[in-house]
Design a protein around this motif. Structure first.
Motif, PDB file in Angstrom:
ATOM      1  N   GLN A   1      -8.114  -2.613   1.730  1.00 33.06           N
ATOM      2  CA  GLN A   1      -8.203  -3.971   2.252  1.00 33.06           C
ATOM      3  C   GLN A   1      -9.477  -4.675   1.770  1.00 33.06           C
ATOM      4  N   THR A   2     -10.556  -3.913   1.629  1.00 32.51           N
ATOM      5  CA  THR A   2     -11.837  -4.488   1.205  1.00 32.51           C
ATOM      6  C   THR A   2     -11.830  -4.839  -0.281  1.00 32.51           C
ATOM      7  N   ILE A   3     -11.286  -3.962  -1.104  1.00 29.61           N
ATOM      8  CA  ILE A   3     -11.342  -4.141  -2.558  1.00 29.61           C
ATOM      9  C   ILE A   3     -10.195  -5.013  -3.071  1.00 29.61           C
ATOM     10  N   VAL A   4      -8.978  -4.712  -2.651  1.00 27.53           N
ATOM     11  CA  VAL A   4      -7.801  -5.436  -3.155  1.00 27.53           C
ATOM     12  C   VAL A   4      -7.657  -6.794  -2.463  1.00 27.53           C
ATOM     13  N   LYS A   5      -8.098  -6.873  -1.210  1.00 33.42           N
ATOM     14  CA  LYS A   5      -8.075  -8.101  -0.413  1.00 33.42           C
ATOM     15  C   LYS A   5      -6.674  -8.713  -0.301  1.00 33.42           C
ATOM     16  N   PRO A   6      -5.722  -7.973   0.269  1.00 31.61           N
ATOM     17  CA  PRO A   6      -4.384  -8.546   0.461  1.00 31.61           C
ATOM     18  C   PRO A   6      -4.447  -9.712   1.439  1.00 31.61           C
TER      19      PRO A   6
ATOM     20  N   ALA B   1      -5.639  11.732   9.413  1.00 35.09           N
ATOM     21  CA  ALA B   1      -5.451  10.316   9.739  1.00 35.09           C
ATOM     22  C   ALA B   1      -6.749   9.548   9.519  1.00 35.09           C
ATOM     23  N   GLY B   2      -7.888  10.195   9.763  1.00 28.27           N
ATOM     24  CA  GLY B   2      -9.177   9.561   9.526  1.00 28.27           C
ATOM     25  C   GLY B   2      -9.394   9.237   8.056  1.00 28.27           C
ATOM     26  N   ASP B   3      -9.017  10.192   7.182  1.00 31.82           N
ATOM     27  CA  ASP B   3      -9.121   9.950   5.736  1.00 31.82           C
ATOM     28  C   ASP B   3      -8.222   8.782   5.323  1.00 31.82           C
ATOM     29  N   LEU B   4      -7.015   8.753   5.885  1.00 35.46           N
ATOM     30  CA  LEU B   4      -6.068   7.692   5.562  1.00 35.46           C
ATOM     31  C   LEU B   4      -6.597   6.336   6.026  1.00 35.46           C
ATOM     32  N   GLU B   5      -7.176   6.302   7.226  1.00 35.04           N
ATOM     33  CA  GLU B   5      -7.742   5.064   7.744  1.00 35.04           C
ATOM     34  C   GLU B   5      -8.875   4.566   6.843  1.00 35.04           C
ATOM     35  N   GLU B   6      -9.712   5.485   6.385  1.00 31.13           N
ATOM     36  CA  GLU B   6     -10.830   5.116   5.516  1.00 31.13           C
ATOM     37  C   GLU B   6     -10.323   4.570   4.184  1.00 31.13           C
ATOM     38  N   LEU B   7      -9.303   5.241   3.609  1.00 24.58           N
ATOM     39  CA  LEU B   7      -8.739   4.786   2.343  1.00 24.58           C
ATOM     40  C   LEU B   7      -8.101   3.404   2.503  1.00 24.58           C
ATOM     41  N   PHE B   8      -7.373   3.219   3.592  1.00 19.55           N
ATOM     42  CA  PHE B   8      -6.705   1.934   3.815  1.00 19.55           C
ATOM     43  C   PHE B   8      -7.737   0.817   4.006  1.00 19.55           C
TER      44      PHE B   8
ATOM     45  N   PHE C   1       0.868  -1.184   0.000  1.00 21.44           N
ATOM     46  CA  PHE C   1       0.000   0.000   0.000  1.00 21.44           C
ATOM     47  C   PHE C   1       0.901   1.228   0.000  1.00 21.44           C
ATOM     48  N   TYR C   2       0.857   2.008  -1.089  1.00 20.01           N
ATOM     49  CA  TYR C   2       1.743   3.161  -1.256  1.00 20.01           C
ATOM     50  C   TYR C   2       0.927   4.432  -1.419  1.00 20.01           C
ATOM     51  N   LEU C   3       1.306   5.452  -0.658  1.00 20.49           N
ATOM     52  CA  LEU C   3       0.629   6.757  -0.745  1.00 20.49           C
ATOM     53  C   LEU C   3       1.677   7.857  -0.732  1.00 20.49           C
ATOM     54  N   ASN C   4       1.578   8.760  -1.697  1.00 21.99           N
ATOM     55  CA  ASN C   4       2.505   9.891  -1.773  1.00 21.99           C
ATOM     56  C   ASN C   4       1.701  11.180  -1.715  1.00 21.99           C
ATOM     57  N   LYS C   5       1.850  11.925  -0.622  1.00 21.70           N
ATOM     58  CA  LYS C   5       1.063  13.140  -0.436  1.00 21.70           C
ATOM     59  C   LYS C   5       1.492  14.294  -1.327  1.00 21.70           C
ATOM     60  N   GLU C   6       2.522  14.081  -2.139  1.00 20.40           N
ATOM     61  CA  GLU C   6       2.909  15.098  -3.117  1.00 20.40           C
ATOM     62  C   GLU C   6       2.057  15.005  -4.375  1.00 20.40           C
ATOM     63  N   PHE C   7       1.380  13.869  -4.575  1.00 24.26           N
ATOM     64  CA  PHE C   7       0.580  13.651  -5.779  1.00 24.26           C
ATOM     65  C   PHE C   7      -0.848  14.141  -5.570  1.00 24.26           C
ATOM     66  N   LEU C   8      -1.401  14.805  -6.588  1.00 24.76           N
ATOM     67  CA  LEU C   8      -2.759  15.325  -6.504  1.00 24.76           C
ATOM     68  C   LEU C   8      -3.787  14.216  -6.318  1.00 24.76           C
ATOM     69  N   ALA C   9      -3.475  13.015  -6.792  1.00 22.19           N
ATOM     70  CA  ALA C   9      -4.403  11.894  -6.656  1.00 22.19           C
ATOM     71  C   ALA C   9      -4.717  11.604  -5.199  1.00 22.19           C
ATOM     72  N   PHE C  10      -3.773  11.956  -4.306  1.00 23.24           N
ATOM     73  CA  PHE C  10      -3.964  11.703  -2.877  1.00 23.24           C
ATOM     74  C   PHE C  10      -4.396  12.961  -2.122  1.00 23.24           C
ATOM     75  N   ASP C  11      -4.803  13.986  -2.855  1.00 23.15           N
ATOM     76  CA  ASP C  11      -5.059  15.278  -2.221  1.00 23.15           C
ATOM     77  C   ASP C  11      -6.210  15.221  -1.218  1.00 23.15           C
ATOM     78  N   GLU C  12      -7.163  14.329  -1.444  1.00 19.30           N
ATOM     79  CA  GLU C  12      -8.321  14.235  -0.546  1.00 19.30           C
ATOM     80  C   GLU C  12      -7.965  13.591   0.793  1.00 19.30           C
ATOM     81  N   VAL C  13      -6.800  12.968   0.871  1.00 15.72           N
ATOM     82  CA  VAL C  13      -6.371  12.348   2.125  1.00 15.72           C
ATOM     83  C   VAL C  13      -5.676  13.423   2.949  1.00 15.72           C
TER      84      VAL C  13
END
Length: 381
Positions: A101-106, A90-97, A75-87
């Motif tokens: 886990q639900t969709i990718v199912k590692p 910590a609550g946003d990050l927890e929701e995304l993570f 699971f990789y997140l880079n806060k310099e990228f606009l794609a992650f701008d909505e995160v």
């Protein structure tokens, strides 16, 4: 968060596509490898644009190629990228993570990589939670461009559960290898002038290099310092940086800097100058070498030396002149010692100065730096 998950898919390895890793930083990679496979949080810090993100991708590449981690378990997140701008929190990050886990199912251990994590409010809550989770396996790697990333209460909170690595610009040998050049006198002088910022490899002419260094400096000063600390006197901050850049290697006191600006009819005080220098130091633009009493084995306050993280911040703005080569050389040696993991001080004994006292574990080494040894007095000293 489902929409964000799809936007960030291209930055992750879930579809089996490995990321571009750039020039391999083997020295850092080998050091970090020794700490892989446990719950210690790996904290990678350093100035903007020195290659921290590429190093993270090199770690990801290593984990997948060595069959330690399936691509879907990264699971990789880079806060310099606009794609992650909505995160933003910590609550946003927890929701995304959770969506990941639900969709990718590692299946099994998940490896979490958070790039420029200081841009997420309360990020430490997320990191601390997953670092301590005993119900599942997680291993965390985080990067930041501020030396205070782990300080104060957070350092106490994570005490004994993280290991920190400081990343510097390319070394002389790394830059030579990346450029396929031989390390000779010509290349050494070129390196001391142009430095080791990785992006310089992709810039074909001097004017583009100058613009890049200027933009990088402005980004660090205006975005990372002015906005973060709500500084009103931006011009004074820039002037302080310019003063330190042109006085690298000179013994300097904050009182002396205050008096310098007062002589220029600039109203300021000790607290302001000290604070602004601290902010510059926090972003890794400058480094500080305190004076160290060799006889008393203690640090001396007041006067100290400042060095640049990369010489380009001096040469592209203030020129590279033959009479200044000694200062560039001293700056080079200081950064190289820091790169090798030494704590570096300026030695003082009986009124005499030792350029550098380098300490690491139980090892102490003394260095004098000289470009030429022709003057008998210099040789005797």
């Amino acid at each position: 968060m489902n929409g964000i998950l799809e936007k960030i898919r291209k930055y992750n390895t879930w579809d089996g596509k490995l990321p571009n890793t750039g020039f391999r930083r083997d020295a850092y990679l080998d050091e970090i490898k020794d700490y892989i496979g446990n719950k210690l949080i790996k904290v990678i810090v350093g100035q903007r644009r020195v290659g921290k993100s590429y190093l993270l991708r090199q770690i990801i590449h290593y984990l997948i190629n060595s069959n330690q981690a399936p691509p879907s378990n990264i699971f990789y997140l880079n806060k310099e990228f606009l794609a992650f701008d909505e995160v933003k929190t910590a609550g946003d990050l927890e929701e995304l993570f959770h969506h990941y886990q639900t969709i990718v199912k590692p299946n099994g251990k998940v490896w979490i990589f958070l790039d420029e994590v200081q841009n997420i409010a309360d990020w430490e809550k997320f990191v601390n939670s997953y670092a301590q989770d005993f119900t599942s396996e997680y291993e965390l790697f985080i990067t930041g461009s501020n030396s205070k990333l782990l300080s104060g209460e957070l350092a106490s909170l994570l005490s004994g559960r993280y290991v920190e690595f400081e990343v510097f610009p390319f070394s002389l040998t790394e830059m030579a290898e990346a450029k396929n050049r031989t390390v000779d006198r010509t290349f050494f002088l070129e390196y001391m002038r142009k430095g080791g910022l990785p992006e310089m490899l992709n810039l074909p002419d001097e004017e583009l290099c100058r613009h890049y260094v200027d933009d990088l400096r402005n980004t660090i000063v205006l975005r990372d310092i002015v906005q973060r600390h709500q500084i009103n006197d931006t011009i004074l901050l820039e002037e302080i940086f310019n003063f330190l850049a042109t006085n690298t290697g000179n013994l300097t006191s904050i009182n002396g800097i205050v008096n310098y600006f007062k002589s220029k009819q600039r109203k300021t005080n000790y607290e302001t100058i000290s604070g602004y220098i601290g902010y510059l130091h926090d972003t890794f633009l400058i480094h500080v070498a305190e004076r160290y009493n060799l006889r008393g084995k203690q640090t001396l306050g007041g006067v100290r030396k400042y060095y640049l993280n990369d010489p380009a911040f001096r040469s592209y703005f203030f020129g590279f002149y033959p009479q200044d080569i000694g200062y560039y050389l001293e700056n080079y040696v200081f950064i190289q010692l820091r790169r090798l993991g030494y704590k570096v001080s300026v030695g003082v004994m009986n009124g005499n100065e030792v350029d550098f006292v380098a300490q690491k574990a139980d090892k102490t080494v003394y260095y004098q730096v000289a470009y030429l040894l022709q003057d008998p007095a210099t040789i005797e000293r």
